[in-house]
Design an enzyme around this catalytic site. Structure first.
Site, PDB file in Angstrom:
ATOM      1  N   CYS A 136       0.853  -1.190  -0.074  1.00 11.68           N
ATOM      2  CA  CYS A 136       0.116  -0.022  -0.054  1.00 11.68           C
ATOM      3  C   CYS A 136       1.025   1.208   0.001  1.00 11.68           C
ATOM      4  O   CYS A 136       2.008   1.378   0.690  1.00 11.68           O
ATOM      5  CB  CYS A 136      -1.030  -0.034   1.503  1.00 11.68           C
ATOM      6  SG  CYS A 136      -2.260   1.302   1.327  1.00 11.68           S
ATOM      7  N   CYS A 181      -3.050  -6.911   9.748  1.00 13.44           N
ATOM      8  CA  CYS A 181      -3.160  -7.112   8.392  1.00 13.44           C
ATOM      9  C   CYS A 181      -1.693  -6.697   7.891  1.00 13.44           C
ATOM     10  O   CYS A 181      -1.087  -5.913   8.085  1.00 13.44           O
ATOM     11  CB  CYS A 181      -4.217  -6.382   7.702  1.00 13.44           C
ATOM     12  SG  CYS A 181      -4.174  -6.381   5.723  1.00 13.44           S
TER      13      CYS A 181
HETATM   14  N1  SAH Z   1      -6.945   1.501   2.333  1.00 17.33           N
HETATM   15  C1  SAH Z   1      -8.307   1.029   2.941  1.00 17.33           C
HETATM   16  C2  SAH Z   1      -8.504  -0.165   3.392  1.00 17.33           C
HETATM   17  C3  SAH Z   1      -7.534  -1.025   3.948  1.00 17.33           C
HETATM   18  S1  SAH Z   1      -7.431  -0.663   5.831  1.00 17.33           S
HETATM   19  C4  SAH Z   1      -8.695   2.001   4.033  1.00 17.33           C
HETATM   20  O1  SAH Z   1      -7.725   2.771   4.591  1.00 17.33           O
HETATM   21  O2  SAH Z   1      -9.824   2.100   4.646  1.00 17.33           O
HETATM   22  C5  SAH Z   1      -8.900  -1.616   6.622  1.00 17.33           C
HETATM   23  C6  SAH Z   1      -8.860  -0.825   7.845  1.00 17.33           C
HETATM   24  O3  SAH Z   1      -7.977  -1.627   8.966  1.00 17.33           O
HETATM   25  C7  SAH Z   1      -8.688   0.639   8.078  1.00 17.33           C
HETATM   26  O4  SAH Z   1      -9.774   1.054   8.660  1.00 17.33           O
HETATM   27  C8  SAH Z   1      -7.278   0.756   8.656  1.00 17.33           C
HETATM   28  O5  SAH Z   1      -7.285   1.814   9.351  1.00 17.33           O
HETATM   29  C9  SAH Z   1      -7.543  -0.528   9.772  1.00 17.33           C
HETATM   30  N2  SAH Z   1      -6.368  -1.122  10.303  1.00 17.33           N
HETATM   31  C10 SAH Z   1      -5.031  -0.955   9.758  1.00 17.33           C
HETATM   32  N3  SAH Z   1      -4.218  -1.439  10.558  1.00 17.33           N
HETATM   33  C11 SAH Z   1      -4.607  -1.571  11.779  1.00 17.33           C
HETATM   34  C12 SAH Z   1      -4.298  -2.229  13.031  1.00 17.33           C
HETATM   35  N4  SAH Z   1      -2.813  -2.446  13.333  1.00 17.33           N
HETATM   36  N5  SAH Z   1      -5.239  -2.083  13.999  1.00 17.33           N
HETATM   37  C13 SAH Z   1      -6.461  -2.122  13.752  1.00 17.33           C
HETATM   38  N6  SAH Z   1      -6.952  -1.541  12.373  1.00 17.33           N
HETATM   39  C14 SAH Z   1      -6.058  -1.330  11.621  1.00 17.33           C
END
Ligand code: SAH
Length: 361
Positions: free
Chosen positions: A107, A336
């Protein structure tokens, strides 16, 4: 053949001299029945089946790893033809089962709390690679032909690796295949696209796809959001919320989801909860509070349960549903991108060992 639109499949069939209704039959075999082997497509003439088998494949991504959590969450590390890997997750709940799908390898957004944001290599996933995630999950869950009720895979969220609105064309084409009534047949009401706020693409997404929208908000001031979600420097909060106000098809029955990751002492104060309520005024909204999923080296900690409860109570008292997402799959690396990073490390290690073992040229 996976990833071709209906029109492209029809054109493909016309090009090899097959009658137009063959495309429709194939669509049914591929997307409703989940059949991969042309020989098993018994409504097609035998000679035609072998002709298809000579020219085409009905593919799936390769599964590099498949993990099952003690809570039932499944996580797949998928590997594509060029060796690139992404993650895909199935989260079973009492009344539904949600598949979390990736849209890019890595990303470009570099959100500070997101592990995927630390990965360098990025490319868009193709339509086939996006649809392939849904099909692979259907294979694994044993859900062919596309069931009418009692599905284990009821919902799809584009919340995996990548920013779906930076790969709009392939995502849109993939979702149209996923929503097709004679195929995978998931309703647009069961599909949610999550974005960090690519403002110029939001209206088009609503108009052309009509799927649910989720916004990764995570902060209520531009100052903080600029650091947590750097895309905010390009599209600030006010502009983003304006796009939400104008999102086609949103209503009290179809609310926009605002995701808010709970970071201890960073964005979780009662004052910030009240400011969130003020910002959301006039938007049919619900708020998903996500306790931060930690990963090694992350510069944040998860908010305390008490802080999350207080935050949720304030948002809830203002009339917005504000469920706290229970962390799932913590025993199989919930954040993720972790599984992919581990795999990249392993493969690098293996390559180095191989090199060391090889005799000098
Ligand atoms: N780029 C898109 C989709 C991917 S992220 C977006 O930003 O919405 C999907 C969700 O997971 C987003 O809300 C992101 O902020 C959240 N997220 C990512 N890493 C995280 C983590 N370590 N803990 C909790 N939520 C997380």
């Amino acid at each position: 053949m996976v990833g071709l639109s209906r029109e492209e499949l029809a054109a493909e069939m016309a090009a090899i001299g097959a009658q137009p209704f063959r495309a429709r039959q194939l669509w049914h075999w591929i997307y409703n029945r989940g059949v991969r082997d042309f020989a098993a497509m018994t409504s097609l003439a035998k000679t035609f089946r072998s002709e298809l088998a000579e020219r085409y494949v009905v593919g799936r991504p390769e599964t590099a790893r498949a993990l099952v959590s003690s809570d039932g969450t499944r996580k797949w590390l998928l590997r594509f033809a060029d060796g690139q890997e992404v993650e895909c997750v199935h989260i079973p709940e009492e009344d539904r089962g949600t598949l979390c799908v990736s849209s890019q390898v890595g990303c470009t957004l570099t959100c500070k709390f997101c592990h995927t944001g630390t990965q360098r290599l990025v490319r868009n996933l193709s339509t086939a690679e996006i649809v392939g995630q849904v099909m692979l999950a259907r294979d694994a869950l044993g859900e062919w032909p596309s069931p009418q009720d009692d599905r284990q895979l009821t919902n799809v969220v584009l919340m995996g690796m990548g920013e779906p609105l930076f790969n709009y064309d392939n995502v849109a084409k993939a979702l149209k295949i996923v929503m097709d009534h004679e195929g995978l047949s998931l309703s647009r009401r069961k599909i949610t696209l999550s974005t960090a706020g690519v403002v110029p693409m939001i209206e088009r997404c609503g108009r052309e796809l009509g799927v649910n929208l989720a916004i990764s908000l995570h902060a209520v001031s531009d100052e903080l959001r600029d650091t947590l979600v750097p895309l905010n420097k390009k599209y600030a909060i006010a502009e983003l919320l304006e796009a939400c106000r104008n999102y086609p098809g949103s209503s009290n029955a179809r609310r926009i989801t605002f995701e808010y990751v709970m970071l201890r002492g960073v964005n979780d104060s009662p004052a910030e909860a009240r400011e969130l309520v003020r910002l959301l005024q006039g938007i049919p909204a619900k708020v998903n509070l996500i306790p931060f999923n930690p990963w090694p080296g992350a510069p944040f900690e998860r908010s305390t349960a008490a802080a999350i409860k207080l935050f949720s109570d304030i948002v809830n008292a203002a009339g917005y549903s504000s469920p706290v997402r229970t962390p799932r799959g913590e025993d199989i690396m919930a954040a993720c991108g972790q599984l992919k990073s581990e795999s990249v490390k392993r493969r690098k290690g293996a390559a180095a060992a191989e090199e060391a073992a090889a005799p000098p040229a």
